[in-house]
Enzyme design. Structure first.
Site, PDB file in Angstrom:
ATOM      1  N   LYS A 104      12.199 -14.110   8.864  1.00 30.26           N
ATOM      2  CA  LYS A 104      11.690 -14.446   8.546  1.00 30.26           C
ATOM      3  C   LYS A 104      13.074 -15.230   7.948  1.00 30.26           C
ATOM      4  O   LYS A 104      14.477 -15.259   7.682  1.00 30.26           O
ATOM      5  CB  LYS A 104      11.080 -14.617   7.203  1.00 30.26           C
ATOM      6  CG  LYS A 104       9.805 -14.127   7.188  1.00 30.26           C
ATOM      7  CD  LYS A 104       8.797 -13.632   6.924  1.00 30.26           C
ATOM      8  CE  LYS A 104       7.578 -13.226   6.694  1.00 30.26           C
ATOM      9  NZ  LYS A 104       6.764 -12.917   5.785  1.00 30.26           N
ATOM     10  N   ARG A 135       5.283  -1.601  12.570  1.00 30.70           N
ATOM     11  CA  ARG A 135       6.204  -1.572  11.463  1.00 30.70           C
ATOM     12  C   ARG A 135       6.087  -1.269   9.880  1.00 30.70           C
ATOM     13  O   ARG A 135       7.429  -0.532   9.762  1.00 30.70           O
ATOM     14  CB  ARG A 135       6.519  -3.235  11.289  1.00 30.70           C
ATOM     15  CG  ARG A 135       7.176  -3.518  10.276  1.00 30.70           C
ATOM     16  CD  ARG A 135       7.635  -5.121  10.453  1.00 30.70           C
ATOM     17  NE  ARG A 135       8.015  -6.034   8.957  1.00 30.70           N
ATOM     18  CZ  ARG A 135       8.645  -6.305   8.589  1.00 30.70           C
ATOM     19  NH1 ARG A 135      10.269  -6.035   9.390  1.00 30.70           N
ATOM     20  NH2 ARG A 135       9.943  -7.214   7.568  1.00 30.70           N
ATOM     21  N   HIS A 175       1.475  -4.818  13.609  1.00 31.65           N
ATOM     22  CA  HIS A 175       1.921  -4.988  12.021  1.00 31.65           C
ATOM     23  C   HIS A 175       1.819  -3.245  11.326  1.00 31.65           C
ATOM     24  O   HIS A 175       3.254  -2.962  10.478  1.00 31.65           O
ATOM     25  CB  HIS A 175       1.630  -5.936  11.123  1.00 31.65           C
ATOM     26  CG  HIS A 175       2.807  -6.546  10.101  1.00 31.65           C
ATOM     27  ND1 HIS A 175       3.588  -6.868  10.493  1.00 31.65           N
ATOM     28  CD2 HIS A 175       2.524  -6.210   8.852  1.00 31.65           C
ATOM     29  CE1 HIS A 175       4.397  -7.661   9.217  1.00 31.65           C
ATOM     30  NE2 HIS A 175       4.043  -6.762   8.593  1.00 31.65           N
ATOM     31  N   HIS A 195      13.843  -7.699   4.109  1.00 30.90           N
ATOM     32  CA  HIS A 195      13.618  -7.766   3.593  1.00 30.90           C
ATOM     33  C   HIS A 195      14.198  -8.278   2.223  1.00 30.90           C
ATOM     34  O   HIS A 195      14.987  -7.771   2.093  1.00 30.90           O
ATOM     35  CB  HIS A 195      12.505  -6.706   2.565  1.00 30.90           C
ATOM     36  CG  HIS A 195      11.219  -6.126   3.610  1.00 30.90           C
ATOM     37  ND1 HIS A 195      11.021  -4.901   2.674  1.00 30.90           N
ATOM     38  CD2 HIS A 195      10.575  -6.854   4.158  1.00 30.90           C
ATOM     39  CE1 HIS A 195       9.712  -4.364   3.195  1.00 30.90           C
ATOM     40  NE2 HIS A 195       9.253  -5.480   4.575  1.00 30.90           N
ATOM     41  N   TYR A 217       6.254   1.152  -0.036  1.00 27.30           N
ATOM     42  CA  TYR A 217       6.550   2.345   0.881  1.00 27.30           C
ATOM     43  C   TYR A 217       6.658   3.302  -0.086  1.00 27.30           C
ATOM     44  O   TYR A 217       6.242   4.691   0.757  1.00 27.30           O
ATOM     45  CB  TYR A 217       7.610   2.191   2.039  1.00 27.30           C
ATOM     46  CG  TYR A 217       7.312   0.790   2.998  1.00 27.30           C
ATOM     47  CD1 TYR A 217       6.092   1.439   3.722  1.00 27.30           C
ATOM     48  CD2 TYR A 217       8.106   0.055   2.965  1.00 27.30           C
ATOM     49  CE1 TYR A 217       5.430  -0.076   4.399  1.00 27.30           C
ATOM     50  CE2 TYR A 217       7.722  -1.339   3.641  1.00 27.30           C
ATOM     51  CZ  TYR A 217       6.385  -1.163   4.784  1.00 27.30           C
ATOM     52  OH  TYR A 217       6.144  -1.967   4.932  1.00 27.30           O
ATOM     53  N   ARG A 249       8.983  -7.738  13.080  1.00 29.77           N
ATOM     54  CA  ARG A 249       8.024  -8.290  13.507  1.00 29.77           C
ATOM     55  C   ARG A 249       7.728  -9.053  14.730  1.00 29.77           C
ATOM     56  O   ARG A 249       8.192  -8.964  15.531  1.00 29.77           O
ATOM     57  CB  ARG A 249       8.185  -9.275  12.472  1.00 29.77           C
ATOM     58  CG  ARG A 249       8.557  -9.044  10.460  1.00 29.77           C
ATOM     59  CD  ARG A 249       8.480 -10.277  10.328  1.00 29.77           C
ATOM     60  NE  ARG A 249       9.152 -10.202   8.716  1.00 29.77           N
ATOM     61  CZ  ARG A 249       9.806  -9.872   8.409  1.00 29.77           C
ATOM     62  NH1 ARG A 249      11.184 -10.024   9.024  1.00 29.77           N
ATOM     63  NH2 ARG A 249      10.439  -9.854   7.263  1.00 29.77           N
TER      64      ARG A 249
END
Length: 300
Positions: free
Chosen positions: A178, A249, A246, A272, A281, A152
């Site tokens: 995150k 990524r 982004h 994730h 994806y 990110r």
């Protein structure tokens, strides 16, 4: 609200951006309720919230052209605040659980083609610009990290100089994602070489404990600068508006998957929390297969 936000920060380890959004959403709701009821909002009054009040707030937000994801986040923030009040003994805000979350249309990420993604990390693509060459080198290094390691933009710009090994001295980065969660991601030697090229020409001091990427005046580099750089580059390379930092990524994940990468491994690389987030994806890959089929199938 202050105690609730402190709880989310310390115990739930939510990101500063999520905390800011939750705080903004709840404040907007409280302002709306004070006008909707024509009276000051107290804790007791909030605990007696009715489903019609919540629906009226959501309708007001939707009238402001707020998307489904933002509405869902606002509802999540209100529910979190309601659960906190219940634990504090203020009362159960039952109306919040009675509201169905808004539907969100599924949209697939739009990756950048492999050749174009590589060109974005080429400092020579910006030759002729009036900016200093060290800034070209910096931006190329950041782009290379976004695509080469799937970071990110906040993770790339959060790297300290000591976090990035010299070429030949390592092949792993430890990044903070995150929720302040750390993970290890591989980094290519040619990406490390680009970072070192930038460090060698950067006119500002880059101490080991400081950020490795700095702005024109030596302060922390703003994500907006990289976004503006991408806007200029996509115009020069003829890329669509969906080509954002982004999107690099997204390209990292999509290109790994198309080359036979394992979905679980890609989940770990991207950081994730849920595999369902990574599974989006596979939809991109399916679209690519259908495109190839429709283009190449020898129809009768």
């Amino acid at each position: 609200m202050t105690r609730w936000l402190s709880h989310l920060r310390a115990e739930r380890r939510l990101s500063p951006k999520t905390l800011e959004a939750y705080c903004r959403d709840v404040r907007q709701c409280l302002v709306f309720l004070s006008e909707h009821w024509g009276a000051r909002v107290t804790l007791a009054r909030f605990a007696a919230l009715e489903a019609s009040d919540v629906r009226a707030f959501m309708a007001m937000r939707r009238a402001d052209d707020i998307g489904g994801r933002s509405l869902m986040r606002a509802l999540a923030g209100l529910r979190s605040f309601g659960r906190f009040l219940e634990r504090e003994g203020v009362g159960k805000v039952g109306a919040l659980s009675a509201i169905r979350a808004p539907k969100i249309g599924k949209s697939l990420p739009k990756p950048i083609q492999m050749a174009a993604a590589r060109r974005l990390a080429d400092a020579d693509e910006r030759a002729g610009e009036t900016r200093d060459p060290w800034i070209w080198a910096r931006d190329a290094a950041v782009m290379a990290l976004l695509y080469g390691s799937g970071l990110r933009i906040s993770e790339a710009l959060g790297l300290k100089r000591r976090d990035v090994p010299l070429p030949g001295a390592g092949d792993v980065l430890v990044v903070t994602g995150k929720g302040n969660k750390t993970r290890m991601v591989p980094v290519l030697q040619n990406v490390l070489a680009l970072v070192q090229d930038y460090v060698a020409v950067c006119p500002h001091s880059l101490p080991p404990e400081g950020p490795i990427f700095v702005g024109a005046r030596g302060g922390p580099l703003s994500p907006r600068i990289i976004q503006l750089t991408m806007e200029r580059l996509r115009g020069a390379l003829g890329l669509p508006d969906s080509a954002t930092p982004h999107a690099l990524r997204h390209s990292f994940a999509t290109h790994l998957l198309s080359r036979g990468g394992d979905l679980r491994a890609i989940q770990e690389l991207l950081g994730h929390a849920s595999l369902s987030t990574t599974q989006i994806y596979t939809g991109i890959d399916s679209e690519r297969l259908l495109e190839v089929y429709n283009t190449a199938h020898p129809r009768a």
